[in-house]
Write a protein that holds these residues in place. Structure first.
Motif, PDB file in Angstrom:
ATOM      1  N   UNK A   1      11.214   3.245  -3.704  1.00  0.00           N
ATOM      2  CA  UNK A   1      10.235   3.021  -2.626  1.00  0.00           C
ATOM      3  C   UNK A   1      10.962   2.688  -1.330  1.00  0.00           C
ATOM      4  N   UNK A   2      10.440   3.165  -0.206  1.00  0.00           N
ATOM      5  CA  UNK A   2      11.001   2.851   1.120  1.00  0.00           C
ATOM      6  C   UNK A   2      12.483   3.208   1.175  1.00  0.00           C
ATOM      7  N   UNK A   3      12.815   4.375   0.529  1.00  0.00           N
ATOM      8  CA  UNK A   3      14.189   4.909   0.523  1.00  0.00           C
ATOM      9  C   UNK A   3      15.170   3.993  -0.205  1.00  0.00           C
ATOM     10  N   UNK A   4      14.653   3.114  -1.075  1.00  0.00           N
ATOM     11  CA  UNK A   4      15.514   2.196  -1.815  1.00  0.00           C
ATOM     12  C   UNK A   4      15.015   2.065  -3.252  1.00  0.00           C
ATOM     13  N   UNK A   5      15.915   1.585  -4.123  1.00  0.00           N
ATOM     14  CA  UNK A   5      15.541   1.321  -5.500  1.00  0.00           C
ATOM     15  C   UNK A   5      15.136  -0.134  -5.623  1.00  0.00           C
ATOM     16  N   UNK A   6      13.961  -0.372  -6.232  1.00  0.00           N
ATOM     17  CA  UNK A   6      13.425  -1.723  -6.368  1.00  0.00           C
ATOM     18  C   UNK A   6      13.114  -2.008  -7.830  1.00  0.00           C
TER      19      UNK A   6
ATOM     20  N   UNK B   1       0.795  -1.225   0.000  1.00  0.00           N
ATOM     21  CA  UNK B   1       0.000   0.000   0.000  1.00  0.00           C
ATOM     22  C   UNK B   1       0.821   1.265   0.000  1.00  0.00           C
ATOM     23  N   UNK B   2       2.163   1.122   0.154  1.00  0.00           N
ATOM     24  CA  UNK B   2       3.006   2.317   0.159  1.00  0.00           C
ATOM     25  C   UNK B   2       3.145   2.890  -1.257  1.00  0.00           C
ATOM     26  N   UNK B   3       3.601   4.155  -1.323  1.00  0.00           N
ATOM     27  CA  UNK B   3       3.806   4.822  -2.613  1.00  0.00           C
ATOM     28  C   UNK B   3       5.189   4.506  -3.168  1.00  0.00           C
ATOM     29  N   UNK B   4       5.304   4.533  -4.495  1.00  0.00           N
ATOM     30  CA  UNK B   4       6.574   4.347  -5.191  1.00  0.00           C
ATOM     31  C   UNK B   4       6.622   5.310  -6.375  1.00  0.00           C
TER      32      UNK B   4
END
Length: 469
Positions: A434-439, A417-420
């Motif tokens: 996302x979440x301070x990382x690259x995915x 549900x988090x934003x990216x």
């Protein structure tokens, strides 16, 4: 490099404090013993006066046994046990009697002052003594084992020689009657042997066990249960002067002309044992010890709960081994605590906690293996610990339910549900931030760089995203 590991001993200050606290009491007791031995040496007739007050238990047995040994070492001429007791534990009573029978110093048991009694275990001790005396307005007897009292006849079987009673006895004994018969017969044989040894009324000795017979001081003297009636210690010693008794197969005559009276009151050891062998105190120490260790294991390194727990457990173990405990009850308590600990560390949503609480309560009620009122654990105390333990279980359950309902805030599951933000253009697979990382991300629809996306699923290290509405 020196790899020597230095261990710190956090209990050393506590141990030093305990030793410093016990030193004055030990010094006082040693001075009392030295004074008594000096007085005994300076006079040919020294009389040691002991006090046996209240229920007979491990503390009073230890006090009497040590005092008799001290009197023998000091060469005392006589030991007087001034007694006022409602009875007590069979094990403690037998320790006292064994010490009296083995004593090289004559022992007189004096039931005093007026209004005192030598009931139950006190009767056995009186009959075992070399001389027996009572003050006016005192009584002796009622020696039926307490575990058989409170429910009908003290003996569910006929007296020997009573043919009518034998015909009335049913052929099939009720449950427990065989054990009752064994206990009664054992007590009768024991008290008869003591009465025969001292030349006292054997028939009454048996009656006080089978029928709970009781006598006043005047009746006890008339029926050859005691030897003297004395209002005070001086009158008692005047009557004992010149009397003879048999010790180790030899006749010994008492010479009590102007004796030195050495009062030997209970010392610090007796007081300490009296406190810790109180079943309620021993139970509290046991609980503090167990919960102290649990707290130490839950938060290692605190130190104080662990030290307190170990000390309390050791003292409680010392006290319990001197008391008549039911090991099944102790086992249930330990199992109950273990189940509660399992509930704390491996939550089962109440299964272990409730089962542990039930075992804990049942074991606490069963812990003391005697029906003597003075050696029962207070139901109010058991209820207090049970409520505290129950609240602990409820607190754990409440925390589990609350945690189950809360949204996940850690781990990859928390990213649902988090934003990216899209880092490049892609139609099926690309990269997002996302979440301070690259995915690495996958999408079912075309994505443009800078689009705001929403994470819908996580498959390993690949995010499933869609355009955010």
């Amino acid at each position: 490099m020196n790899n020597t590991v230095r261990f710190r001993l956090p209990f050393a200050p506590a141990l030093l404090l305990v030793l410093l606290c016990l030193f004055p009491a030990t010094l006082s007791y040693a001075q009392t013993q030295t004074q008594a031995q000096t007085q005994a040496t300076s006079s040919a007739a020294s009389v040691w006066l002991l006090e046996l007050e209240g229920p007979i238990g491990p503390a009073s047995a230890d006090y009497i046994v040590r005092s008799l040994q001290g009197a023998a070492e000091a060469g005392a001429a006589l030991v007087v046990i001034r007694m006022n007791t409602p009875g007590g534990l069979d094990m403690a009573m037998r320790d006292i009697i064994s010490s009296i029978l083995a004593s090289p110093v004559p022992v007189v048991t004096w039931t005093a002052p007026g209004g005192a009694r030598a009931a139950s275990a006190g009767t056995y001790i009186t009959l075992a003594s070399h001389f027996a005396a009572m003050a006016p307005a005192t009584n002796i007897g009622s020696s039926t084992p307490v575990s058989l009292g409170g429910g009908g006849s003290p003996f569910p079987f006929p007296e020997p020689g009573n043919e009518e009673g034998e015909s009335e006895t049913p052929d099939t004994a009720t449950p427990g009657s065989a054990m009752d018969r064994k206990i009664i017969n054992d007590a009768v044989a024991y008290i008869r042997g003591l009465a025969e040894l001292r030349g006292r009324n054997v028939e009454w000795a048996e009656a006080t066990v089978r029928e709970a017979a009781n006598l006043s001081s005047a009746e006890a003297l008339a029926q050859n249960v005691i030897d003297f009636i004395a209002r005070d210690l001086d009158e008692l010693l005047r009557q004992l002067d010149g009397q003879t008794t048999t010790i180790a197969g030899q006749q010994r005559s008492l010479n009590l002309n102007n004796p030195d009276i050495i009062n030997m009151p209970p010392d610090w050891r007796h007081e300490f044992l009296s406190v810790i062998t109180n079943p309620n105190v021993a139970y509290i120490l046991l609980m503090i010890g167990i919960y102290g260790l649990i707290l130490e294991f839950y938060n290692p390194g605190m130190g104080l709960p662990g030290i307190t727990g170990i000390i309390c457990l050791l003292v409680a173990g010392f006290a319990l081994q001197m008391l008549p405990i039911n090991y099944a009850g102790l086992g249930l308590i330990l199992v109950g605590i273990a189940l509660i600990v399992v509930e704390v560390f491996s939550p089962s949503f109440g299964v272990f906690g409730i089962g542990g609480l039930a075992a804990f309560i049942l074991g606490s009620i069963m812990l003391m293996d005697t029906e003597l009122p003075g050696y029962q654990i207070s139901l109010a105390l058991i209820a207090a610990f049970a409520v505290a333990t129950g609240l602990l279980v409820l607190l754990i359950l409440g925390a589990l339910i609350k945690a189950r309902r809360q949204k996940v805030t850690t781990g990859t599951e928390a990213m649902l549900g988090m934003d990216a933000i899209a880092l490049d253009d892609f139609e099926h697979r690309g990269h997002v931030f996302a979440h301070s990382e690259q995915w690495t991300a996958e999408s079912d629809s075309p994505v443009r760089k800078g689009d705001r996306l929403q994470i819908t699923h996580i498959n390993g290290l690949v995010l499933k995203v869609r355009k955010k509405e």
